[in-house]
Motif scaffolding. Structure first.
Motif, PDB file in Angstrom:
ATOM      1  N   ALA A  14      -0.711   5.139  11.267  1.00 60.44           N
ATOM      2  CA  ALA A  14      -1.091   3.768  10.902  1.00 60.44           C
ATOM      3  C   ALA A  14      -0.800   3.500   9.430  1.00 60.44           C
ATOM      4  CB  ALA A  14      -2.566   3.541  11.209  1.00 60.44           C
ATOM      5  N   VAL A  15      -1.091   4.486   8.584  1.00 59.21           N
ATOM      6  CA  VAL A  15      -0.796   4.345   7.154  1.00 59.21           C
ATOM      7  C   VAL A  15       0.708   4.206   6.947  1.00 59.21           C
ATOM      8  CG1 VAL A  15      -0.915   5.460   4.898  1.00 59.21           C
ATOM      9  CG2 VAL A  15      -2.857   5.624   6.463  1.00 59.21           C
ATOM     10  N   LYS A  16       1.467   5.043   7.631  1.00 51.68           N
ATOM     11  CA  LYS A  16       2.927   5.019   7.522  1.00 51.68           C
ATOM     12  C   LYS A  16       3.480   3.663   7.978  1.00 51.68           C
ATOM     13  CE  LYS A  16       6.927   7.441   9.514  1.00 51.68           C
ATOM     14  NZ  LYS A  16       7.306   6.494  10.565  1.00 51.68           N
ATOM     15  N   GLU A  17       2.914   3.162   9.069  1.00 52.16           N
ATOM     16  CA  GLU A  17       3.377   1.859   9.574  1.00 52.16           C
ATOM     17  C   GLU A  17       3.108   0.756   8.552  1.00 52.16           C
ATOM     18  OE1 GLU A  17       2.933  -0.840  13.616  1.00 52.16           O
ATOM     19  OE2 GLU A  17       1.208   0.327  12.915  1.00 52.16           O
ATOM     20  N   ASN A  18       1.943   0.793   7.931  1.00 55.15           N
ATOM     21  CA  ASN A  18       1.612  -0.211   6.916  1.00 55.15           C
ATOM     22  C   ASN A  18       2.600  -0.170   5.751  1.00 55.15           C
ATOM     23  OD1 ASN A  18      -0.598  -1.141   8.334  1.00 55.15           O
ATOM     24  ND2 ASN A  18      -2.080   0.142   7.237  1.00 55.15           N
ATOM     25  N   MET A  19       3.020   1.044   5.392  1.00 55.88           N
ATOM     26  CA  MET A  19       3.942   1.190   4.263  1.00 55.88           C
ATOM     27  C   MET A  19       5.359   0.754   4.632  1.00 55.88           C
ATOM     28  SD  MET A  19       2.542   4.878   2.851  1.00 55.88           S
ATOM     29  CE  MET A  19       3.857   5.078   1.665  1.00 55.88           C
ATOM     30  N   GLU A  20       5.788   1.122   5.841  1.00 58.15           N
ATOM     31  CA  GLU A  20       7.183   0.861   6.212  1.00 58.15           C
ATOM     32  C   GLU A  20       7.393  -0.520   6.816  1.00 58.15           C
ATOM     33  OE1 GLU A  20       8.415   4.059   8.707  1.00 58.15           O
ATOM     34  OE2 GLU A  20       8.431   5.531   7.081  1.00 58.15           O
ATOM     35  N   GLU A  21       6.486  -0.926   7.713  1.00 60.94           N
ATOM     36  CA  GLU A  21       6.667  -2.205   8.404  1.00 60.94           C
ATOM     37  C   GLU A  21       6.188  -3.390   7.568  1.00 60.94           C
ATOM     38  OE1 GLU A  21       8.197  -2.567  11.327  1.00 60.94           O
ATOM     39  OE2 GLU A  21       8.555  -0.403  11.423  1.00 60.94           O
ATOM     40  N   PHE A  22       5.119  -3.168   6.792  1.00 59.69           N
ATOM     41  CA  PHE A  22       4.541  -4.286   6.034  1.00 59.69           C
ATOM     42  C   PHE A  22       4.745  -4.140   4.533  1.00 59.69           C
ATOM     43  CE2 PHE A  22       2.054  -3.736   9.964  1.00 59.69           C
ATOM     44  CZ  PHE A  22       2.298  -4.968  10.558  1.00 59.69           C
ATOM     45  N   GLU A  23       5.512  -3.117   4.140  1.00 63.92           N
ATOM     46  CA  GLU A  23       5.902  -2.907   2.749  1.00 63.92           C
ATOM     47  C   GLU A  23       4.717  -2.875   1.788  1.00 63.92           C
ATOM     48  OE1 GLU A  23       8.810  -5.882   1.867  1.00 63.92           O
ATOM     49  OE2 GLU A  23      10.357  -4.898   3.056  1.00 63.92           O
ATOM     50  N   MET A  24       3.629  -2.235   2.233  1.00 57.40           N
ATOM     51  CA  MET A  24       2.460  -2.065   1.361  1.00 57.40           C
ATOM     52  C   MET A  24       2.649  -0.835   0.487  1.00 57.40           C
ATOM     53  SD  MET A  24      -0.717  -2.703   3.986  1.00 57.40           S
ATOM     54  CE  MET A  24      -0.850  -4.167   4.995  1.00 57.40           C
ATOM     55  N   ASP A  25       2.051  -0.864  -0.709  1.00 51.60           N
ATOM     56  CA  ASP A  25       2.068   0.352  -1.518  1.00 51.60           C
ATOM     57  C   ASP A  25       1.092   1.350  -0.901  1.00 51.60           C
ATOM     58  OD1 ASP A  25      -0.645   0.117  -2.652  1.00 51.60           O
ATOM     59  OD2 ASP A  25       0.170  -1.540  -3.833  1.00 51.60           O
ATOM     60  N   PRO A  26       1.172   2.653  -1.236  1.00 46.69           N
ATOM     61  CA  PRO A  26       0.343   3.676  -0.572  1.00 46.69           C
ATOM     62  C   PRO A  26      -1.151   3.384  -0.589  1.00 46.69           C
ATOM     63  CG  PRO A  26       2.080   4.728  -1.829  1.00 46.69           C
ATOM     64  CD  PRO A  26       2.161   3.273  -2.146  1.00 46.69           C
ATOM     65  N   ASP A  27      -1.679   2.972  -1.726  1.00 48.35           N
ATOM     66  CA  ASP A  27      -3.122   2.711  -1.812  1.00 48.35           C
ATOM     67  C   ASP A  27      -3.536   1.561  -0.913  1.00 48.35           C
ATOM     68  OD1 ASP A  27      -3.442   4.759  -3.602  1.00 48.35           O
ATOM     69  OD2 ASP A  27      -3.391   3.481  -5.380  1.00 48.35           O
ATOM     70  N   GLU A  28      -2.743   0.507  -0.915  1.00 51.56           N
ATOM     71  CA  GLU A  28      -3.054  -0.662  -0.080  1.00 51.56           C
ATOM     72  C   GLU A  28      -2.929  -0.300   1.401  1.00 51.56           C
ATOM     73  OE1 GLU A  28      -1.653  -5.352   0.513  1.00 51.56           O
ATOM     74  OE2 GLU A  28      -0.426  -3.956  -0.660  1.00 51.56           O
TER      75      GLU A  28
END
Length: 468
Positions: A14-28
């Motif tokens: 889920a964290v990985k998806e947030n970073m890759e699909e939604f272009e969030m920074d790691p903390d976000e």
């Protein structure tokens, strides 16, 4: 209702998806994943809430949590390397496990225990090596006692026997034993059968000047008297307490250790807490008194009343030993009532001190009219009433205070009016209304104080159903 659970892999995805699909920074991305799962009622207590950061690679898929990275390194070398050759990795693994339960749980899920145990078996002959792997084992098993197996038990007992003269190794080994015995009755029984109790009492005697070891050993002895494993119908808590006292001179060992650390309140707190767990027989209570334990407790209450934690533990120990009627009188004769009331008034804002103070006075008053007189004359009833006013939301304070007030008047009704004049009736009625667990004790107190109280007769012995 039990919460939902997910795997670490699901969370990390889920964290990985947030970073890759939604272009969030790691903390976000991490914050978003935590909020998402918590909003769905998922229990994240066993989840490492961090972005995997090693080993380095171009893709997030190449990265794993640091605890698994170091575990992997240890796993690769376990058949070929000595403990000293991988000491840095073992120490790093220990540090990772100490970060939190989630790291320990994740490591255990990835077969960390057999890896660490394999290094344990290699380390026995070398002090520096055994200290390193013991620390790792103690850290890994904290909160996970089910990990320990027969080989692990044998290793711990072997180390405790072999390194009896080494306080640092002994202290860490005892810590590992404690972690493996909390909420695990079978481990307790197996280790007791293996001879751990004389090793614990012997360690306290042999290293009486080492405060950290004395604390750890006293706490571990206390854990051996716990009945905290919900999977077991009947434990051996009482039996273990008897063995510690009768076969290994536990009472004398603990009291002598306390006398060696009169300036260390944290050590004294542990020793008093353990003494209270061992006062399981009438004669043991008397033994504590005869060995100087009562005099020691009176001294601690008089000299260290500023420390709320120590006061709480001393009061708990006094409450336990005062189960013996002769000791009750000895406590009162030694000025115990005055000291208890002073401690309660000093720490009136501390619910635990108030609870133990009321409980202690209640035991002293039970079946002892002369003691009741001393308690009344020294403000014990007033302190209990004040405790009820100060801790209206704490059920145990209310319950113990009600019990004390009842015991004060059950055989000496002439104290009733004085207690009622303090406003006790309204406080007891409020306690009954607020706390269901106070109903029986509170109503008994009202009855013995001569107040109007409705007592329900649940069964009359006649045919028919029970009344509600």
């Amino acid at each position: 209702m039990s919460k939902k659970r997910i795997t670490q892999e699901t969370f990390d995805a889920a964290v990985k998806e947030n970073m890759e699909e939604f272009e969030m920074d790691p903390d976000e991305a991490l914050r978003e994943a935590v909020e998402q799962f918590e909003s769905q009622g998922v229990d994240l207590s066993c989840i490492v809430k961090a972005v995997p950061n090693g080993p380095s690679g171009d893709s997030q898929e190449d990265k794993i949590h640091e605890v698994l990275q170091v575990l992997g390194a240890l796993q690769i070398k376990k058949d070929s390397a000595s403990v000293m050759e991988v000491k840095a990795d073992i120490n790093c693994f220990t540090e990772q496990c100490l970060l939190g339960f989630a790291q320990r749980y994740l490591a255990a899920q990835k077969e960390a225990y057999p890896v660490i145990l394999s290094y344990c078996k290699k380390s026995v002959e070398e002090q520096e090596a055994v200290l390193s792997v013991l620390s790792a084992l103690a850290a890994l098993t904290d909160g996970q006692p089910d990990l320990l197996d027969a080989d692990g038990q044998q290793f711990l007992l072997e180390v405790l026997k072999k390194y009896q003269a080494d306080s640092s190794v002994t202290c860490v080994a005892i810590c590992a034993v404690r972690h493996c015995c909390v909420k695990h009755e079978q481990n307790r029984q197996d280790l007791v059968k293996g001879g751990v109790l004389p090793l614990l009492t012997g360690a306290i005697s042999q290293h009486s000047g080492c405060a950290e070891l004395v604390k750890e050993a006293a706490l571990t002895l206390r854990v051996m008297t716990f009945d905290d494993d919900v999977r077991v119908t009947f434990g051996h808590a009482h039996e273990h307490a008897k063995i510690i006292v009768l076969e290994h001179n536990g009472l004398k060992v603990l009291i002598q250790a306390a006398k060696a650390h009169l300036a260390n309140t944290s050590v004294l707190s542990e020793l008093c807490a353990t003494l209270s767990r061992l006062a399981v027989r009438n004669e043991f209570c008397q033994d504590i008194c005869d060995l100087g334990g009562l005099k020691l407790m009176m001294t601690l209450l008089a000299d260290s009343y500023e420390s709320a934690d120590l006061v709480r533990q001393v009061l708990s120990a006094l409450r336990a030993v005062a189960g013996n009627d002769d000791v009750k009188d000895a406590v009162v004769t030694a000025g115990g009532v005055q000291l208890i009331v002073i401690a309660m008034n000093k720490h009136m804002g501390n619910s635990s001190v108030c609870e133990q103070g009321c409980a202690c006075l209640s035991v002293l008053a039970l079946r002892k009219p002369n003691n009741c007189k001393v308690i009344m004359e020294n403000g014990g009833a007033l302190a209990a009433v004040q405790a009820m006013k100060s801790h209206t939301d704490t059920v145990n304070v209310q319950k113990q205070a009600c019990m004390l007030l009842r015991n004060l008047v059950s055989r000496t009704r002439n104290f009733s009016q004085a207690i009622l004049d303090m406003g006790a009736e309204a406080l007891i009625i409020e306690a009954i209304r607020t706390h269901r667990d106070c109903a029986d004790t509170g109503k008994a107190a009202l009855r013995d104080l001569g107040c109007q109280v409705e007592l329900k007769e649940l069964w009359t012995g006649k045919h028919g159903s029970l009344t509600n």
